[in-house]
Design an enzyme around this catalytic site. Sequence first.
Site, PDB file in Angstrom:
ATOM      1  N   HIS A   1     -53.864  48.089  88.506  1.00  0.00           N
ATOM      2  CA  HIS A   1     -54.439  49.014  87.525  1.00  0.00           C
ATOM      3  C   HIS A   1     -55.807  49.522  87.960  1.00  0.00           C
ATOM      4  O   HIS A   1     -56.143  50.683  87.757  1.00  0.00           O
ATOM      5  CB  HIS A   1     -54.619  48.313  86.170  1.00  0.00           C
TER       6      HIS A   1
ATOM      7  N   GLN B   1     -51.108  43.647  87.257  1.00  0.00           N
ATOM      8  CA  GLN B   1     -52.419  43.916  86.641  1.00  0.00           C
ATOM      9  C   GLN B   1     -53.403  44.408  87.681  1.00  0.00           C
ATOM     10  O   GLN B   1     -54.150  45.353  87.455  1.00  0.00           O
ATOM     11  CB  GLN B   1     -52.996  42.669  85.956  1.00  0.00           C
TER      12      GLN B   1
ATOM     13  N   ASP C   1     -45.447  46.291  78.829  1.00  0.00           N
ATOM     14  CA  ASP C   1     -46.190  47.548  78.981  1.00  0.00           C
ATOM     15  C   ASP C   1     -45.364  48.747  78.537  1.00  0.00           C
ATOM     16  O   ASP C   1     -45.926  49.790  78.177  1.00  0.00           O
ATOM     17  CB  ASP C   1     -46.590  47.757  80.446  1.00  0.00           C
TER      18      ASP C   1
ATOM     19  N   HIS D   1     -75.672  44.367  35.564  1.00  0.00           N
ATOM     20  CA  HIS D   1     -74.387  43.723  35.845  1.00  0.00           C
ATOM     21  C   HIS D   1     -73.989  42.820  34.672  1.00  0.00           C
ATOM     22  O   HIS D   1     -72.864  42.871  34.166  1.00  0.00           O
ATOM     23  CB  HIS D   1     -74.474  42.855  37.114  1.00  0.00           C
TER      24      HIS D   1
ATOM     25  N   GLU E   1     -55.826  38.650  77.813  1.00  0.00           N
ATOM     26  CA  GLU E   1     -55.143  39.801  77.214  1.00  0.00           C
ATOM     27  C   GLU E   1     -53.621  39.590  77.292  1.00  0.00           C
ATOM     28  O   GLU E   1     -52.927  39.693  76.289  1.00  0.00           O
ATOM     29  CB  GLU E   1     -55.550  41.061  77.988  1.00  0.00           C
ATOM     30  N   HIS E   2     -53.123  39.313  78.510  1.00  0.00           N
ATOM     31  CA  HIS E   2     -51.703  39.048  78.717  1.00  0.00           C
ATOM     32  C   HIS E   2     -51.550  37.616  79.219  1.00  0.00           C
ATOM     33  O   HIS E   2     -52.247  37.223  80.147  1.00  0.00           O
ATOM     34  CB  HIS E   2     -51.117  39.960  79.805  1.00  0.00           C
TER      35      HIS E   2
END
Lengths: 433, 433
Positions: B262, B259, B361, B420, B327-328
């Site tokens: 990145h 990670q 991934d 209505h 996230e992961h």
Amino acid sequence: MPQFLDFDQPDFEQAFTALLSAKREDSPDVDDTVADIIAQVRASGDAAVIALTKKFDRIALTPETLRITVAEVDAAVAEVSTEDRAALELAAARIRAYHARQLPEDAEWQDDTGATLGWRWSAVSAAGLYVPGGLASYPSSVLMNAIPAKVAGVERLAMVVPTPDGVLNPLVLLAARLAGVDEIYRIGGAQAVAALAYGTDTIPPVDTITGPGNAYVAAAKRRVFGKVGIDMIAGPSEILVIADGDNDADWIALDLLSQAEHDESAQSILITTDPAFGRAVSDAVDARLETLERRAIAGTSWRENGAIITVPDLATAAKLSNRIAPEHLELCVADVDALSAQITHAGAIFLGQWTPEAIGDYVGGPNHVLPTARSARFSSGLSVLDFMKRTTLARMTPDALRAIGPSAERLARSESLEAHGLSVTARLSKLND
Amino acid sequence: MPQFLDFDQPDFEQAFTALLSAKREDSPDVDDTVADIIAQVRASGDAAVIALTKKFDRIALTPETLRITVAEVDAAVAEVSTEDRAALELAAARIRAYHARQLPEDAEWQDDTGATLGWRWSAVSAAGLYVPGGLASYPSSVLMNAIPAKVAGVERLAMVVPTPDGVLNPLVLLAARLAGVDEIYRIGGAQAVAALAYGTDTIPPVDTITGPGNAYVAAAKRRVFGKVGIDMIAGPSEILVIADGDNDADWIALDLLSQAEHDESAQSILITTDPAFGRAVSDAVDARLETLERRAIAGTSWRENGAIITVPDLATAAKLSNRIAPEHLELCVADVDALSAQITHAGAIFLGQWTPEAIGDYVGGPNHVLPTARSARFSSGLSVLDFMKRTTLARMTPDALRAIGPSAERLARSESLEAHGLSVTARLSKLND
């Protein structure tokens, strides 16, 4: 007079395109004001919320009185008539039964490499429900937002509802109680959205905020999106009725008016294969507009945004309907199933002449929070899924890693992400020892 | 050095809260620029897109050359090696198989009043896929976005990818072809998002836009949200590994670095029950950082945002993980199922030491587009459902209307929506004739 359009006239495409792209609502640009309100609430919490509530709702609160007490709810709901309570209870039960069927299933399976894959769903921990004050404070909307959240399994459901001049709405509070709302705060506007999103000393933050509101509320929801989840930003209501000539013109007129009476920006459209029926509906609308309580609003909506479209056949009606992607679609034709099968974009479909759209607003079971402004092309009405999220699962075995790991290494290299590849390589090396 | 936190130290809660709320990314405020770009594209269509592409990507296009031709794709994909192609094909097949299981089911049933209720799902007609240019142009992301759209049944899938100085990326084009992308335009930035949302003479508008991008792309997606659907606005990537002492420190170090490499804003966290193992992982990270190609980026990420947290037991690890909502999430412990059952908020879980996150991934099958920045509290990774919408269905019979219509009348009256109520009353009167 609404617009009359005829598919067979040469200027039809131009007129229909204009109808589709007409901007019915002028949203005031309140973004700077809302940004400022959110900043105040983030900086000063309860104090900011209290000051803004004093300014906008003319009531003086303290951190202790932000929340409506159980005793206050008790006292308010005691005022509700037995008949109104029974109607709300029927609605709640039917909405609950419908939404319970939406609960999604978890999945887990083994693939041919021996890897175990799947996903599981879980509820958000805390949700916030915005309920408008004043005229647009609808108990039915409380049910439609709160019940899916509770069916999803949301543990903490916090509602905010402004009480201008301190006036509580007994039916709204009863709806909240029937739906299982856990906390109710007497605040509204962008400050209430900010308090729910960021939390204050008194109001713990939530994870997702849903519910309708004015331009300030909509702008605030848009701004806090990402920090929390939000439902759609709703525009003015719409109905499209597709009817053949074998219908009661007065019924269809009332269905069109039941959207028109919401809001001057609402839009009601009839598509019919029978020009004479179209004229009869137009006459019936005019007749009803003479006595309707909300005739000023409904009349403006009908004149400015209404339309009656004549088409040669129902296949054409379906095609036009898919271009409109209506929020509400009523199909009043002999073979409703055949027509329904041709509809690809609509928030909700009401099938047959015994299903007026108003049934769906209250007691049908499906949600009445639906995509407006052509967004049924890409979005859905509110559901249990709006209060849940999915976690994906993957579990490799040594054999599975041997089978697919080399492809991961290769792709990592092609994307110049060396550590990605090495994390696979290190394990494969061990396996090949 | 990353942060070392120990749950048993008195300052832990303060340090952990600071870690949770740290803002890792300074998004430049490009909102005014983006608003202006969108306005230009809405006003001038192709001409604006072409002018902006000349300015930002240094290539001169015409309406005829906006789109990458089939011949150009043919020529580019011919450059891809057999091995890379095989790896992409394996990834595509596995992603397709996983997502095919996500296709939701329609429902229809009769309730006790005789009313027929249900819903059905349908695909959006047209979707747009944003693919970044340059370094962050990942073929795997093309697969992860395009395949769910095609599995959902999207008829028209249009991709935009900037080609600075005219350079095409063969692997990205091959991924697009394998995934079934229908149209590819060599444009990017906010102008590409605007073209997809509003359409130009050359590029028909789409209904939903997904895919990652820089701050301009994110701001543009936020602005066109409502006009079209969008996926989440992704933040920098994150991984949380929960590991006991019985793991290979180098494997876990590589997972954390995969990670970190990145992006300097990425975040890698290890929670372990074994302080000695935590130190061993820290040493292993340092050793790998000496030779890693992207060591500058990964090192900055690890030093500034990384953390190693020691906890007394795995139940505590699960609780902290749920507050992080990663996230992961990698679970490298003896009993992964028992630990997994305690996880309520996570984008994706990777179970066991043979499942490095990098598998997910590329070739695992689940989507790698996942909620960042704690948004796994309320949102899910990309799925087939992001390219579909649900239409609710209701069909009353005369008996059903008799049973529930009076409650709808009553609630309409309580909300002062007379038309209505009358739409129901008119039908009930006929039934009671």
